[in-house]
Design a protein around this motif. Structure first.
Motif, PDB file in Angstrom:
ATOM      1  N   ASP A 121     -13.835  13.249 -20.989  1.00 31.80           N
ATOM      2  CA  ASP A 121     -14.951  13.822 -20.229  1.00 31.80           C
ATOM      3  C   ASP A 121     -16.028  14.322 -21.186  1.00 31.80           C
ATOM      4  N   VAL A 122     -16.665  13.389 -21.874  1.00 22.94           N
ATOM      5  CA  VAL A 122     -17.793  13.703 -22.754  1.00 22.94           C
ATOM      6  C   VAL A 122     -18.842  12.613 -22.568  1.00 22.94           C
ATOM      7  N   SER A 123     -20.103  12.975 -22.761  1.00 23.45           N
ATOM      8  CA  SER A 123     -21.199  12.018 -22.595  1.00 23.45           C
ATOM      9  C   SER A 123     -22.253  12.261 -23.670  1.00 23.45           C
ATOM     10  N   PRO A 124     -21.894  12.050 -24.937  1.00 21.73           N
ATOM     11  CA  PRO A 124     -22.767  12.445 -26.043  1.00 21.73           C
ATOM     12  C   PRO A 124     -23.816  11.409 -26.425  1.00 21.73           C
ATOM     13  N   GLY A 125     -23.740  10.198 -25.826  1.00 19.97           N
ATOM     14  CA  GLY A 125     -24.642   9.142 -26.254  1.00 19.97           C
ATOM     15  C   GLY A 125     -24.297   8.596 -27.625  1.00 19.97           C
ATOM     16  N   GLU A 126     -23.007   8.658 -28.002  1.00 20.02           N
ATOM     17  CA  GLU A 126     -22.530   8.106 -29.262  1.00 20.02           C
ATOM     18  C   GLU A 126     -21.061   7.734 -29.098  1.00 20.02           C
ATOM     19  N   GLU A 127     -20.537   7.006 -30.074  1.00 17.71           N
ATOM     20  CA  GLU A 127     -19.162   6.528 -29.953  1.00 17.71           C
ATOM     21  C   GLU A 127     -18.157   7.664 -30.135  1.00 17.71           C
ATOM     22  N   THR A 128     -17.086   7.584 -29.364  1.00 19.30           N
ATOM     23  CA  THR A 128     -16.093   8.653 -29.315  1.00 19.30           C
ATOM     24  C   THR A 128     -14.762   8.265 -29.961  1.00 19.30           C
ATOM     25  N   HIS A 129     -14.473   6.999 -30.107  1.00 18.15           N
ATOM     26  CA  HIS A 129     -13.373   6.491 -30.947  1.00 18.15           C
ATOM     27  C   HIS A 129     -11.986   6.999 -30.565  1.00 18.15           C
ATOM     28  N   LEU A 130     -11.662   7.080 -29.272  1.00 13.93           N
ATOM     29  CA  LEU A 130     -10.278   7.319 -28.873  1.00 13.93           C
ATOM     30  C   LEU A 130      -9.552   5.983 -28.826  1.00 13.93           C
ATOM     31  N   GLU A 131      -8.310   5.950 -29.342  1.00 14.17           N
ATOM     32  CA  GLU A 131      -7.534   4.720 -29.371  1.00 14.17           C
ATOM     33  C   GLU A 131      -6.116   4.985 -28.860  1.00 14.17           C
ATOM     34  N   PHE A 132      -5.611   4.054 -28.070  1.00 16.70           N
ATOM     35  CA  PHE A 132      -4.287   4.188 -27.454  1.00 16.70           C
ATOM     36  C   PHE A 132      -3.473   2.938 -27.777  1.00 16.70           C
ATOM     37  N   LEU A 169      -1.907   8.721  -9.424  1.00 17.71           N
ATOM     38  CA  LEU A 169      -2.529   8.316  -8.166  1.00 17.71           C
ATOM     39  C   LEU A 169      -3.853   7.582  -8.363  1.00 17.71           C
ATOM     40  N   HIS A 170      -4.822   8.219  -9.032  1.00 19.05           N
ATOM     41  CA  HIS A 170      -6.184   7.675  -9.067  1.00 19.05           C
ATOM     42  C   HIS A 170      -6.410   6.706 -10.224  1.00 19.05           C
ATOM     43  N   TYR A 171      -6.055   7.129 -11.445  1.00 18.82           N
ATOM     44  CA  TYR A 171      -6.306   6.358 -12.655  1.00 18.82           C
ATOM     45  C   TYR A 171      -5.155   6.571 -13.638  1.00 18.82           C
ATOM     46  N   GLY A 172      -5.032   5.640 -14.588  1.00 17.61           N
ATOM     47  CA  GLY A 172      -4.187   5.892 -15.740  1.00 17.61           C
ATOM     48  C   GLY A 172      -4.979   6.581 -16.833  1.00 17.61           C
ATOM     49  N   VAL A 173      -6.076   5.917 -17.276  1.00 18.15           N
ATOM     50  CA  VAL A 173      -6.990   6.470 -18.273  1.00 18.15           C
ATOM     51  C   VAL A 173      -8.403   6.343 -17.717  1.00 18.15           C
ATOM     52  N   TYR A 174      -9.201   7.389 -17.893  1.00 18.79           N
ATOM     53  CA  TYR A 174     -10.535   7.463 -17.297  1.00 18.79           C
ATOM     54  C   TYR A 174     -11.524   7.886 -18.378  1.00 18.79           C
ATOM     55  N   PHE A 175     -12.450   6.992 -18.743  1.00 22.06           N
ATOM     56  CA  PHE A 175     -13.518   7.308 -19.691  1.00 22.06           C
ATOM     57  C   PHE A 175     -14.772   7.646 -18.880  1.00 22.06           C
ATOM     58  N   ARG A 176     -15.084   8.921 -18.775  1.00 20.24           N
ATOM     59  CA  ARG A 176     -16.151   9.373 -17.878  1.00 20.24           C
ATOM     60  C   ARG A 176     -17.368   9.868 -18.650  1.00 20.24           C
ATOM     61  N   GLY A 177     -18.420   9.040 -18.671  1.00 22.99           N
ATOM     62  CA  GLY A 177     -19.723   9.470 -19.152  1.00 22.99           C
ATOM     63  C   GLY A 177     -20.549  10.015 -18.000  1.00 22.99           C
ATOM     64  N   ASP A 178     -21.838  10.158 -18.234  1.00 17.40           N
ATOM     65  CA  ASP A 178     -22.750  10.715 -17.233  1.00 17.40           C
ATOM     66  C   ASP A 178     -23.452   9.565 -16.509  1.00 17.40           C
ATOM     67  N   ARG A 179     -23.108   9.328 -15.271  1.00 22.55           N
ATOM     68  CA  ARG A 179     -23.704   8.216 -14.534  1.00 22.55           C
ATOM     69  C   ARG A 179     -25.177   8.431 -14.220  1.00 22.55           C
ATOM     70  N   LEU A 180     -25.680   9.661 -14.370  1.00 21.11           N
ATOM     71  CA  LEU A 180     -27.083   9.951 -14.091  1.00 21.11           C
ATOM     72  C   LEU A 180     -27.960   9.850 -15.328  1.00 21.11           C
ATOM     73  N   ASP A 181     -27.364   9.571 -16.476  1.00 20.57           N
ATOM     74  CA  ASP A 181     -28.118   9.459 -17.733  1.00 20.57           C
ATOM     75  C   ASP A 181     -27.710   8.170 -18.437  1.00 20.57           C
ATOM     76  N   PRO A 182     -28.217   7.026 -17.981  1.00 20.61           N
ATOM     77  CA  PRO A 182     -27.726   5.735 -18.497  1.00 20.61           C
ATOM     78  C   PRO A 182     -27.842   5.572 -20.000  1.00 20.61           C
ATOM     79  N   GLU A 183     -28.939   5.998 -20.585  1.00 22.98           N
ATOM     80  CA  GLU A 183     -29.159   5.734 -22.007  1.00 22.98           C
ATOM     81  C   GLU A 183     -28.629   6.831 -22.916  1.00 22.98           C
ATOM     82  N   GLY A 184     -28.623   8.069 -22.454  1.00 24.46           N
ATOM     83  CA  GLY A 184     -28.234   9.177 -23.322  1.00 24.46           C
ATOM     84  C   GLY A 184     -26.882   9.784 -23.026  1.00 24.46           C
ATOM     85  N   GLY A 185     -26.255   9.393 -21.918  1.00 23.27           N
ATOM     86  CA  GLY A 185     -25.050  10.086 -21.477  1.00 23.27           C
ATOM     87  C   GLY A 185     -23.791   9.261 -21.518  1.00 23.27           C
TER      88      GLY A 185
END
Length: 430
Positions: A206-217, A226-242
């Motif tokens: 749950d981060v949206s820094p506008g840069e690579e986050t480099h998590l590896e599994f 129930l909903h997801y196994g892994v969820y990469f959540r950026g900011d859907r309201l900030d396409p270029e920066g989030g």
């Protein structure tokens, strides 16, 4: 541009406007109609996006499951003879990360099913129990080097963590305790198991820094969420920066995810991306990722939504996915889906594309609405029957028609862009 003509095919499909967040979901139905498109680059398709979400109520455009050029024959693998042979050693760089461990080697935190979160976590004898505690230790140390979360074999029950720590120049890897770079499944004792016992998701980035986050599994097993196994959540309201991105999921086994397996209304995807880009999703298994019958079409193997771009989904095995195994939504462009095997997956198609249109659906939650996706590729995949054993088209566009661009959305047809390129997909059902 005008909507493509379609052959009428009367099928009700339940869709949900998940919008990347289970808390905002709503339901709707749409009728399915289908047209054919040759599975070649010359028949590259234009159409509107679909996603686990609201439907326009209009007929989608579909491509027939035709046999193109011969597929590569590469199947997803764990490095064993029963799973095939991988084209790239696990743990090697694919361009998604450029980090190095530094002079001191990785900063390591240890997990164990018998661990204790009162421990320090920096040796196997001082192992902790939860990913949440592992994050606390890493945050406190703030290491200027790569991080490894070494996970002892066994089963970890009921874990759910919102992950917010990252370093733009270094990797954070979650892996079995005995895993070494380049290993296959035969080189480790087994996959550590995370059993959600009905939790919503194992890990949300749950981060949206506008840069690579480099998590590896690497080589984990994730089940009973129930909903997801892994969820990469950026900011859907900030396409270029989030956005977040540059993450990797390799050799992970996702199974029994969704409301058919745990209590709840519905799940959305074993892997869910919201404004997350340049991720490498490779060599994984998605098995029995299913909702109960009333919400079956809402569950996907990989759900690529809201400006998620440049992702590579390669060499995976999808089996028993109650909804379309690949779902693309809302300006999610230049994604490559290649050399995967799909068996008993999909309610509409193996790849489906959709967006939530507020003009036809009052339940859309994104201010300003959503737009079609462009320049995606679906190539050299093996297609083996839909979820109910029927033959499905390789792709479908569930909203607006093949050549429709909604008001307020960029018309990239004028730029010479294509909505989707397909080639080399082979169909065998049964």
């Amino acid at each position: 541009m005008s909507t493509s003509s379609a052959l009428s095919l009367s099928v009700a499909v339940m869709l949900v406007c998940a919008c990347g967040d289970a808390s905002t979901s709503t339901t709707d139905t749409t009728a399915l109609a289908s047209t054919t498109a040759a599975d070649t680059d010359a028949a590259t398709v234009a159409a509107t996006t679909d996603s686990p979400g609201t439907s326009s109520g209009e007929a989608p455009t579909s491509g027939d499951a035709t046999t193109g050029s011969s597929s590569s024959g590469i199947s997803p693998t764990d490095g064993t003879s029963t799973d095939g042979a991988t084209t790239e050693p696990p743990g090697t760089s694919t361009g998604t990360t450029g980090s190095t461990t530094g002079d001191d080697g990785p900063f390591t935190v240890y997990l164990d099913p018998a661990g204790d979160d009162d421990n320090g976590g920096l040796s196997p004898d001082e192992a902790v129990l939860t990913l949440a505690r592992a994050q606390e230790i890493i945050v406190a140390a703030a290491p200027e080097r790569d991080v490894e979360v070494r996970i002892a074999q066994g089963t970890y029950f009921g874990q759910n963590v919102t992950w917010t720590y990252y370093h733009p120049d270094h990797r954070i890897s979650f892996m079995p305790i005995d895993y070494a770079e380049g290993d296959g499944i035969d080189d480790i004792a087994d996959r550590p198991v995370f059993d959600g016992e009905g939790e919503g998701v194992l890990l949300t980035l749950d981060v949206s820094p506008g840069e690579e986050t480099h998590l590896e599994f690497y080589y984990l097993k994730i089940q009973h969420y129930l909903h997801y196994g892994v969820y990469f959540r950026g900011d859907r309201l900030d396409p270029e920066g989030g956005w977040n991105g540059g993450n990797r999921i390799f050799g992970v086994y996702f199974t029994e995810i969704g409301s058919l397996h745990v209590a709840g209304e519905e799940g959305y995807g074993a892997i869910d991306l919201v404004n997350s880009r340049n991720n490498d999703i490779r060599n994984n298994h998605f098995v029995a990722v299913e909702n109960h019958a009333q919400k079956a079409g809402l569950m996907h193997g990989v759900y690529v939504a809201h400006h998620s771009r440049g992702n590579q989904i390669r060499g995976n095995q999808f089996t028993e996915i109650s909804g379309d195994p690949i779902r693309v939504r809302d300006d999610s462009n230049a994604n490559i889906i290649e050399e995967n095997t799909f068996t008993e997956t999909g309610s509409v198609a193996f790849y489906s594309d959709w967006y939530c249109d507020p003009d036809v659906n009052p339940n859309c939650t994104k201010p300003g609405g959503e737009c079609p996706s462009w320049q995606n590729e679906f190539r050299d995949n093996e297609l083996h029957c839909g979820y109910d054993g029927e033959q499905l088209p390789p792709f479908s566009y569930i909203q607006g028609g093949a050549d429709y661009v909604p008001p307020g959305c960029p018309d990239h047809f004028a730029d010479g862009w294509k909505r989707l390129s397909t080639s080399g997909n082979t169909s065998a059902c049964p």
